[in-house]
Design an enzyme around this catalytic site. Structure first.
Site, PDB file in Angstrom:
ATOM      1  N   THR A   1       0.902  -1.096   0.082  1.00 24.28           N
ATOM      2  CA  THR A   1       0.039  -0.144  -0.078  1.00 24.28           C
ATOM      3  C   THR A   1       0.938   1.242  -0.034  1.00 24.28           C
ATOM      4  O   THR A   1       0.716   2.196  -0.723  1.00 24.28           O
ATOM      5  CB  THR A   1      -0.992   0.096   1.169  1.00 24.28           C
ATOM      6  OG1 THR A   1      -1.990  -1.055   1.140  1.00 24.28           O
ATOM      7  CG2 THR A   1      -1.790   1.205   1.236  1.00 24.28           C
TER       8      THR A   1
ATOM      9  N   ASN B   1      -6.244 -10.315  -6.317  1.00 22.11           N
ATOM     10  CA  ASN B   1      -6.181 -10.805  -5.158  1.00 22.11           C
ATOM     11  C   ASN B   1      -7.527 -11.453  -4.619  1.00 22.11           C
ATOM     12  O   ASN B   1      -7.693 -12.287  -3.657  1.00 22.11           O
ATOM     13  CB  ASN B   1      -6.068  -9.785  -3.925  1.00 22.11           C
ATOM     14  CG  ASN B   1      -6.866  -8.324  -4.297  1.00 22.11           C
ATOM     15  OD1 ASN B   1      -6.891  -7.864  -5.499  1.00 22.11           O
ATOM     16  ND2 ASN B   1      -7.735  -7.879  -3.468  1.00 22.11           N
TER      17      ASN B   1
ATOM     18  N   GLN C   1       0.146 -10.562  -4.793  1.00 25.34           N
ATOM     19  CA  GLN C   1      -0.281 -11.970  -4.718  1.00 25.34           C
ATOM     20  C   GLN C   1       0.283 -12.607  -5.822  1.00 25.34           C
ATOM     21  O   GLN C   1       0.067 -13.937  -5.882  1.00 25.34           O
ATOM     22  CB  GLN C   1      -1.898 -11.794  -5.193  1.00 25.34           C
ATOM     23  CG  GLN C   1      -2.740 -10.911  -4.229  1.00 25.34           C
ATOM     24  CD  GLN C   1      -2.989 -11.791  -2.876  1.00 25.34           C
ATOM     25  OE1 GLN C   1      -2.575 -12.915  -2.727  1.00 25.34           O
ATOM     26  NE2 GLN C   1      -3.393 -10.950  -1.827  1.00 25.34           N
TER      27      GLN C   1
ATOM     28  N   SER D   1       4.723  -7.428  -0.811  1.00 27.13           N
ATOM     29  CA  SER D   1       4.732  -7.438   0.712  1.00 27.13           C
ATOM     30  C   SER D   1       5.067  -8.856   1.221  1.00 27.13           C
ATOM     31  O   SER D   1       4.717  -9.684   0.692  1.00 27.13           O
ATOM     32  CB  SER D   1       3.338  -7.378   1.279  1.00 27.13           C
ATOM     33  OG  SER D   1       2.944  -5.873   0.925  1.00 27.13           O
TER      34      SER D   1
ATOM     35  N   HIS E   1       4.336 -10.233   4.088  1.00 25.15           N
ATOM     36  CA  HIS E   1       3.163 -11.006   5.007  1.00 25.15           C
ATOM     37  C   HIS E   1       2.474 -11.888   3.884  1.00 25.15           C
ATOM     38  O   HIS E   1       1.566 -12.880   4.371  1.00 25.15           O
ATOM     39  CB  HIS E   1       2.222 -10.312   5.749  1.00 25.15           C
ATOM     40  CG  HIS E   1       1.400  -9.405   5.040  1.00 25.15           C
ATOM     41  ND1 HIS E   1      -0.109  -9.807   5.003  1.00 25.15           N
ATOM     42  CD2 HIS E   1       1.358  -8.451   4.366  1.00 25.15           C
ATOM     43  CE1 HIS E   1      -0.574  -8.872   4.497  1.00 25.15           C
ATOM     44  NE2 HIS E   1       0.254  -7.916   3.831  1.00 25.15           N
TER      45      HIS E   1
ATOM     46  N   THR F   1      13.439   4.910  10.524  1.00 26.74           N
ATOM     47  CA  THR F   1      14.254   3.765  11.342  1.00 26.74           C
ATOM     48  C   THR F   1      14.064   2.745  10.565  1.00 26.74           C
ATOM     49  O   THR F   1      12.874   2.226  10.615  1.00 26.74           O
ATOM     50  CB  THR F   1      13.971   4.141  12.711  1.00 26.74           C
ATOM     51  OG1 THR F   1      14.452   5.291  13.436  1.00 26.74           O
ATOM     52  CG2 THR F   1      15.076   2.788  13.506  1.00 26.74           C
TER      53      THR F   1
ATOM     54  N   CYS G   1      -8.880  -5.794   2.595  1.00 27.05           N
ATOM     55  CA  CYS G   1      -8.896  -4.226   3.050  1.00 27.05           C
ATOM     56  C   CYS G   1     -10.426  -3.873   3.070  1.00 27.05           C
ATOM     57  O   CYS G   1     -10.411  -2.644   3.601  1.00 27.05           O
ATOM     58  CB  CYS G   1      -7.988  -3.719   2.118  1.00 27.05           C
ATOM     59  SG  CYS G   1      -8.730  -3.660   0.509  1.00 27.05           S
TER      60      CYS G   1
END
Length: 388
Positions: free
Chosen positions: A71, A150, A178, A198, A200, A239, A320
């Site tokens: 995102t 997705n 995906q 991503s 995850h 960071t 989402c």
């Protein structure tokens, strides 16, 4: 819990967890504090992960930038290209079935003067490649089109899309969230300009992703979305979450497309069609990611079905928009009626899904559908031929 919602997120792999834990405990230094050993160890972990991502995509290390996920990458790329390429134009091309992150950014930019072309799809979710080529104009600054959907798992022909954009000298940004880990990809062979992913979605930690920006003779100009320090060569301040980035590196290194998931999904779909009347599978005859199955249970609302299946983790669409009461924008864009979209469930498997789980899921689904339909006047009307 029978977990069949892996397109939303995946369980972290033990190898990934083992890789990232030291950077939360013993090696907890700030990767930008290279004046001391702990900082240098953290910095080395960042660069190792960068190499792992680059190796997986077959690109240069310097073309990889870390983000908090797709995102953020989507916002960075689309807004950044729009801000930097207005001398060429304000025209962006996308598709009606794209992820909401893309569509929402495009809607925002329309208010700022962007002209967005939203390509249509057929009933399988496929675009017309000739229509794409014809839609690219001299003032087109970006084509943003995902690799795999997705909600349905439908795979777009990204190599052909990239070549069409290259022929027209237009940037192509591919959301591969995906796709990565499920299909092989070689960016040395496919001329995609920009790509995001991503962690995850591939059994890595949440809150971290990567963005690939191809190095070209005429550099791609994208303003940073998050400014601060000089992290990522000034492209993304903040960071470094060293543990998460190390986890991403390990996750993408061990991610391997699996034929066994494909076989399990096909078994699951065949059993549903055989055992539960009036069910159909979206994109069944199309090229799909091996783990994804979106199924229509005629006149069984997905919201009601999920209430009756507390032992199962499944979804009625993208995570989402899980609180959205509107029908799936993906299925609507593919031409399906609201009622069908409201009665569709996405099942997404992982490398840990097994046949025993699916057999239990089938029994639960069969029972829940039978119960809901037995109490439904709409189902009775449908069976009597009074309703489509």
């Amino acid at each position: 819990m029978i977990y069949l919602d892996n397109n939303a997120t995946t369980k972290i792999d033990p190898e990934v967890l083992e890789t990232l834990l030291p950077y939360l405990q013993e090696q907890y230094g700030n990767a930008s504090s290279i004046q001391h050993r702990l900082g240098r160890e953290a910095n080395a972990a960042i660069e190792k992960a960068r190499q792992q991502v680059a190796s997986s995509l077959n690109v240069k290390d310097k073309e990889i930038f870390f983000t908090s996920g797709s995102t953020e990458a989507i916002n960075t790329v689309i807004k950044g290209v729009f801000d930097n390429y207005q001398r060429k134009g304000k025209h962006i091309i996308t598709v009606k079935t794209e992820h909401k992150a893309v569509l929402t950014v495009c809607e925002q930019l329309e208010k700022q003067g962007a002209e967005i072309t939203y390509l249509s799809t057929d009933a399988s979710g496929a675009i017309d490649l000739d229509e794409l080529s014809e839609s690219i104009r001299p003032d087109t600054i970006l084509v943003t089109l995902m690799a795999a959907n997705n909600e349905t798992g439908f795979i777009h022909p990204i190599e052909h899309i990239a070549m069409r954009c290259q022929e027209k000298d237009t940037l192509y940004f591919c959301d591969a969230t995906q796709y990565i880990g499920k299909e092989k990809i070689d960016l040395a062979q496919i001329p995609i300009d920009i790509l995001c992913l991503s962690a995850h979605k591939i059994h890595g930690p949440k809150g971290v992703g990567a963005l690939f920006i191809r190095r070209k003779s005429k550099p791609i100009q994208i303003e940073p979305l998050i400014v601060g320090g000089k992290q990522e060569h000034g492209f993304r301040g903040g960071t470094y979450p060293v543990h998460a980035i190390a986890g991403l590196g390990k996750a993408i290194e061990i991610a391997t497309p699996s034929t066994s998931i494909n076989e399990l999904r096909d078994y699951f779909e065949a059993q549903i069609i055989q055992r539960i009347p009036e069910t159909s599978i979206y994109c069944k005859e199309q090229l799909r990611t091996a783990n994804c199955s979106n199924i229509l249970f005629k006149h069984v609302r997905s919201s009601e079905l999920m209430v009756n299946l507390p032992e199962m983790a499944i979804a009625s669409g993208s995570a989402c928009v899980s609180g959205d009461r509107n029908p799936s924008h993906v299925l609507k864009a593919m031409g399906y009626a609201d009622e069908d979209a409201f009665c569709s469930i996405r099942f997404s498997l992982s490398k840990w899904t097994n046949k025993e789980e699916l057999d239990r899921a089938l029994l639960l689904l069969e029972s829940a559908c039978e119960k809901i339909r037995s109490q439904s006047p709409i189902w009775s009307m449908y069976q009597s031929g009074l309703l489509d």
